[in-house]
Write a protein that holds these residues in place. Structure first.
Motif, PDB file in Angstrom:
ATOM      1  N   VAL A 282     -11.079  -2.077  -5.211  1.00 27.29           N
ATOM      2  CA  VAL A 282     -10.406  -2.485  -3.988  1.00 27.29           C
ATOM      3  C   VAL A 282      -9.594  -3.764  -4.250  1.00 27.29           C
ATOM      4  O   VAL A 282     -10.063  -4.628  -4.963  1.00 27.29           O
ATOM      5  N   PRO A 283      -8.352  -3.887  -3.786  1.00 31.03           N
ATOM      6  CA  PRO A 283      -7.621  -3.037  -2.842  1.00 31.03           C
ATOM      7  C   PRO A 283      -6.809  -1.903  -3.473  1.00 31.03           C
ATOM      8  O   PRO A 283      -6.042  -1.252  -2.769  1.00 31.03           O
TER       9      PRO A 283
ATOM     10  N   GLY B 162       0.782  -1.235   0.000  1.00 25.36           N
ATOM     11  CA  GLY B 162       0.000   0.000   0.000  1.00 25.36           C
ATOM     12  C   GLY B 162       0.809   1.278   0.000  1.00 25.36           C
ATOM     13  O   GLY B 162       0.260   2.371   0.141  1.00 25.36           O
ATOM     14  N   PHE B 163       2.114   1.170  -0.211  1.00 20.38           N
ATOM     15  CA  PHE B 163       2.971   2.361  -0.179  1.00 20.38           C
ATOM     16  C   PHE B 163       2.612   3.301  -1.331  1.00 20.38           C
ATOM     17  O   PHE B 163       2.326   2.857  -2.445  1.00 20.38           O
ATOM     18  N   ASP B 164       2.622   4.596  -1.064  1.00 19.63           N
ATOM     19  CA  ASP B 164       2.233   5.566  -2.082  1.00 19.63           C
ATOM     20  C   ASP B 164       3.039   6.847  -1.872  1.00 19.63           C
ATOM     21  O   ASP B 164       2.678   7.688  -1.065  1.00 19.63           O
ATOM     22  N   PRO B 165       4.160   6.998  -2.589  1.00 16.83           N
ATOM     23  CA  PRO B 165       5.063   8.120  -2.307  1.00 16.83           C
ATOM     24  C   PRO B 165       4.722   9.408  -3.049  1.00 16.83           C
ATOM     25  O   PRO B 165       5.511  10.332  -3.050  1.00 16.83           O
TER      26      PRO B 165
ATOM     27  N   SER C 183      -0.145   1.109  -6.328  1.00 19.24           N
ATOM     28  CA  SER C 183      -0.521   0.964  -7.738  1.00 19.24           C
ATOM     29  C   SER C 183      -0.272  -0.457  -8.237  1.00 19.24           C
ATOM     30  O   SER C 183      -0.794  -0.849  -9.272  1.00 19.24           O
ATOM     31  N   GLY C 184       0.575  -1.217  -7.521  1.00 13.65           N
ATOM     32  CA  GLY C 184       0.870  -2.577  -7.950  1.00 13.65           C
ATOM     33  C   GLY C 184       1.981  -2.675  -8.975  1.00 13.65           C
ATOM     34  O   GLY C 184       2.356  -3.766  -9.371  1.00 13.65           O
TER      35      GLY C 184
ATOM     36  N   GLN D  47      -1.750   4.857 -15.135  1.00 11.54           N
ATOM     37  CA  GLN D  47      -0.630   5.401 -14.359  1.00 11.54           C
ATOM     38  C   GLN D  47       0.616   4.538 -14.460  1.00 11.54           C
ATOM     39  O   GLN D  47       1.712   4.998 -14.190  1.00 11.54           O
ATOM     40  N   GLY D  48       0.455   3.277 -14.899  1.00  9.38           N
ATOM     41  CA  GLY D  48       1.610   2.419 -15.150  1.00  9.38           C
ATOM     42  C   GLY D  48       2.094   2.539 -16.591  1.00  9.38           C
ATOM     43  O   GLY D  48       3.012   1.829 -16.991  1.00  9.38           O
TER      44      GLY D  48
END
Ligand SMILES: [Zn+2]
Lengths: 544, 298
Positions: A447-448, A125-128, A156-157, A306-307
């Motif tokens: 989700v997630p 779940g990290f989101d910098p 974002s995975g 976004q990827g």
């Protein structure tokens, strides 16, 4: 002997039922809605059990998540290190982490609690994106442990961060000059891994495949608990391999006493050959139960915006990145869609970029022209960049859409700056255009990828705010009524379950969301702040 | 244990990848381990099938064919762990994927050595695919790092000159061979025979499929920074550099694999010696030796 009739009373009931839109009483028998109205319900069905527990609350039909992943019940077995606060399956709010320091501190605490000296620390779940450009490095994670493997997945995975131990065990060094190994100005690896090749290797070395683990019945229970707290009584699992082990877990959970969620798994098409897949989905349809509905087939057409793996039409990515990837060849997609359509199945197509949406629409159109079939309800999932012309074409073929409204808040600023640019980003998840073209519409959280919370999703579609306080595409905002429809009847329609769920109507499942306030009594900007006291599933109250 | 040669075969849907694999499996002169995308399309004579277990088929000739699944690295690990291990692994890239992405994995997956990146082209359909609004960029991208391009279905294509010209425009460095019905000599899956010790630093070898090769045998340990600088300076005409070397200061042996401006060192024991593979335009032995700097002659 007929079962007892129970009459729930409420401050107000917003039924989404066009015949009786507002009520105060709802009568329930055998898990189904027997009557909707006022005090007369207390006398019309013989002796009734009156239940006033919701007398001060507002009832709505249970919310329907048209695009979620039950794996959300599994990810919580690892620590969450996201930017936004998020509620775990036990209902405890986990604080959002506003700096890399805070992430490191949480991971250090987790590390101190590990008894096995060989155990890895794996977080999600990290989101910098709000850290002012500062990226996490291997040196940061080495402070968590210099001996254990430490791995942090981004929300974002598409990205992972690892510590030096993981880099070493993977054989990644300064002298591994490969795509996906991010370097600093001196040419040293930063510990950031991008893309499936290097991420896959790291996951194998760490031995924790994260969301690739199989979902068992306890994880489905955890997902159902998360759902109940936000008013969701039906959720898709989009998609699921639906091998015998997966199906056994789904059956075990949904047949267990008091399971508080109806699950609608979609079969992942690419796990099967064409004839094999058609045979499997046909077989699965006979294995449904009242809380488990098989029938959807999911086909993934492109990647994510976004990827930079989504397929975009002209003028491509705003920052000049090359166009994304087809996950299935256009011609092959045509053959797959035709085969499932012809066999009478219900297809959900993941299309993020507008070129993917255009292609999928074209292929569905061709299949329908070749094999006309009314009421197929083939649905584009995400469909985030579609313009009015694509929606008109979808409407002409009788297609549905499920738009990813949460993206406006979570990635809207990034889409404006990098992927779509300021003009095109106005039509990101263009709810108003879809409705104007009369495309049946749902909205979702995925989700997630973003947290499950339909009232938040509705808030996104109504307000279109970004964290910078910007309204992204004011003309695409929809009304509260339209948004509430999207998270109930709209989603139910895309699942072909609108005769069973999505409104409080006679004969349908007695599935309710219990709200603290009436969405029409609060400003549109406060929609997301309405408290959810729990749900009722099949007439049975569940804890919130 | 010496690394297992690994070939990646790419190409758009319909280019003939599966036909080639079916042919290789049926006529194999060695134990191939094959990872395929479309397991259902694998079609070998039932008389050849020794065992079938879920998504793996073992053949009587020692070959094995597995479905790739979601994780290519895991599939490679599974193949390498078989007893006996395959003598050569072939990975079929999906019809829409970029085979170069897959080939890079072979640079870091321990125990494998990357052979030429083969991209198959449906010679009859190629020009149409390149101008198709939905597929053009995908098809062009697949050729971007190709080393060997197989113009398949040449018998159906009529004039091959415009097809060759289009391939050349997209990837001038690639060598081109022509085939019909996906039948090619299995030797195309190898760049060169394994490097053999030679007395001088760089020696030009006989071209294979039009590739030039040079063999270099360093005597002492190499300085990482110096080697890195040399790799960074290699022109595009050098397609590959592979082999073993000892790295200073401790002199541990490493396998170095370089392909298309990407490379990886992995610690592995082996007889020191590099082979450079390139197009006829690649620098001559003297120029390459100058680039890599002075080394002790053996
Ligand atoms: Zn999804």
């Amino acid at each position: 002997m007929p079962q007892t009739v129970r009459v729930f009373t409420a401050r107000r009931i917003l039924t989404m039922n066009t015949s009786i839109p507002v009520a105060t009483h709802v009568a329930v028998r055998e898990g189904r809605v027997l009557g909707v109205g006022g005090t007369e319900l207390l006398h019309e069905f013989g002796p009734v059990e009156r239940d006033d527990r919701y007398a001060g609350k507002v009832l709505m039909p249970g919310f329907v998540e048209g695009h979620g992943h039950a794996v959300d019940g599994l990810v919580w077995r690892n620590p969450y290190v996201g930017f936004y606060p998020r509620r775990d399956p036990a209902g405890v709010w986990v604080e959002g982490l506003k700096s890399i320091e805070a992430v490191i501190a949480r991971l250090q605490a987790v590390e101190r609690g590990l008894a096995d000296p060989a155990a890895a620390v794996v977080a999600w779940g990290f989101d910098p994106i709000f850290f002012g450009g500062r990226r996490m490095t291997a040196a940061d994670l080495d402070r968590v442990s210099a001996t254990r493997m430490v791995m942090v997945g981004h929300v974002s995975g598409h990205i992972q961060n690892v510590n030096t131990t993981v880099l070493e065990r993977c054989g990644f060094s300064r002298d591994s000059n490969l795509d996906g190994l991010v370097r600093n100005g001196d040419g040293d690896l930063t510990g950031e891994l991008q893309g499936p090749a290097v991420m896959g290797r790291a996951s194998r070395v760490v031995g924790d495949a994260g969301i690739l683990r199989a979902i068992d019945a306890p994880a489905l229970w955890d997902y159902a608990r998360i759902a109940s707290r936000v008013g969701v009584t039906t959720s898709t699992d989009l998609a699921n391999g639906l091998n015998p082990e997966n199906v056994a877990a789904l059956q075990e959970a949904t047949l267990s006493e008091g399971f508080p969620l109806r699950l609608v798994p979609a079969m992942r098409q690419r796990d099967y050959g064409l004839e094999e897949g058609i045979a499997r989905i046909t077989e699965l349809k006979r294995m449904s139960n009242p809380k488990l509905h098989f029938g959807l087939v999911k086909i993934t057409v492109d990647g994510s915006i976004q990827g930079f793996t989504a397929r975009l039409r002209w003028p491509g990515y705003h920052n000049g990145a090359p166009n994304g990837l087809w996950y299935v060849a256009p011609e092959e997609l045509g053959a797959i869609v035709e085969a499932y359509h012809r066999a009478g199945h219900h297809i959900h197509l993941h299309t993020n970029g507008d070129e993917a949406s255009e292609l999928a629409t074209e292929m569905v159109g061709r299949a329908i022209a070749a094999h006309p079939r009314p009421d197929h309800r083939h649905t584009l999932q995400h469909c985030q960049m579609a313009d009015a012309a694509i929606f008109r074409r979808m409407a002409s073929f009788g297609m549905c859409v499920n738009l990813f409204a949460n993206h406006i808040w979570y990635w809207g600023e990034q889409h404006r700056a990098l992927t779509m640019g300021p003009s095109r980003a106005q039509r990101l998840d263009a709810c108003a255009s879809a409705l104007a073209a009369a495309v049946p519409m749902a909205i979702h959280s995925d989700v997630p990828v973003t947290p499950l919370d339909p009232l938040f999703t509705a808030w996104c579609a109504v307000n279109r705010l970004t964290p910078e306080g910007r309204v992204l595409g004011a003309a695409e905002r929809i009304s509260v009524t339209q948004a509430l429809h999207a998270i109930t009847m709209g989603a139910a329609y895309t699942l072909k379950m609108d005769h069973l769920i999505g409104s409080i109507d006679i004969g349908k499942h007695a599935d309710f969301a219990v709200l603290e306030q009436d969405p029409y009594d609060v400003p549109a900007g406060a929609l997301k702040d309405i408290g959810v006291a729990g749900t009722v599933v099949g007439g049975v109250p569940t804890a919130g | 244990m010496s690394p297992i040669p690994l070939s990646v075969i790419g190409g758009f849907l319909g280019a003939g990848k599966t036909t080639l694999l079916n042919h290789l499996l049926a006529t194999a002169g060695k134990r191939y381990g094959v990872l395929v995308n479309d397991f259902g399309a694998i079609n070998v004579d039932t008389a050849l099938i020794a065992a079938r277990d879920g998504d793996t088929i073992a053949l009587t000739n020692g070959c094995v064919c597995c479905a790739m699944g979601d994780d290519l690295g895991a599939g490679l690990e599974r193949l390498a762990g078989r007893d006996p291990a395959p003598e050569h692994v072939i990975v079929e890239a999906s019809g829409v994927s970029d085979p170069w992405r897959i080939a890079q994995l072979a640079l870091i997956e321990p125990g494998f050595s990357l052979e030429p990146l083969v991209v198959m082209v449906d010679a009859a359909a190629f020009l149409g695919q390149l101008t198709d609004r939905w597929t053009g960029d995908t098809v062009a991208r697949q050729l971007g790092f190709a080393e060997l391009v197989v113009l398949n279905k040449a018998d159906l294509a009529g004039d091959l000159a415009p097809v060759r010209a289009a391939v050349h425009r997209l990837r001038p460095e690639a060598r081109v061979i022509v085939a019909a019905q996906g039948v090619v000599d299995p030797e195309v899956l190898h760049f060169v025979p394994p490097p053999r010790p030679t007395p001088s630093r760089f020696v030009a070898d006989a071209p294979a499929h039009g590739f030039m090769t040079q063999v270099w045998r360093p005597a002492g340990s190499l300085d990482r920074a110096r080697l890195r600088a040399a790799l960074e300076a290699l022109p595009r005409s050098v397609l590959r550099l592979k082999g073993f070397c000892r790295l200073a200061p401790d002199g541990t042996s490493h396998l170095l694999q370089y392909a298309a401006e990407r490379w990886a060192f992995t610690p592995q024991a082996g007889e020191p010696g590099f082979v450079l593979i390139g197009t006829p335009e690649m620098p001559d032995a003297t120029a390459t030796a100058a680039l890599f700097g002075p080394t002790e002659a053996a």
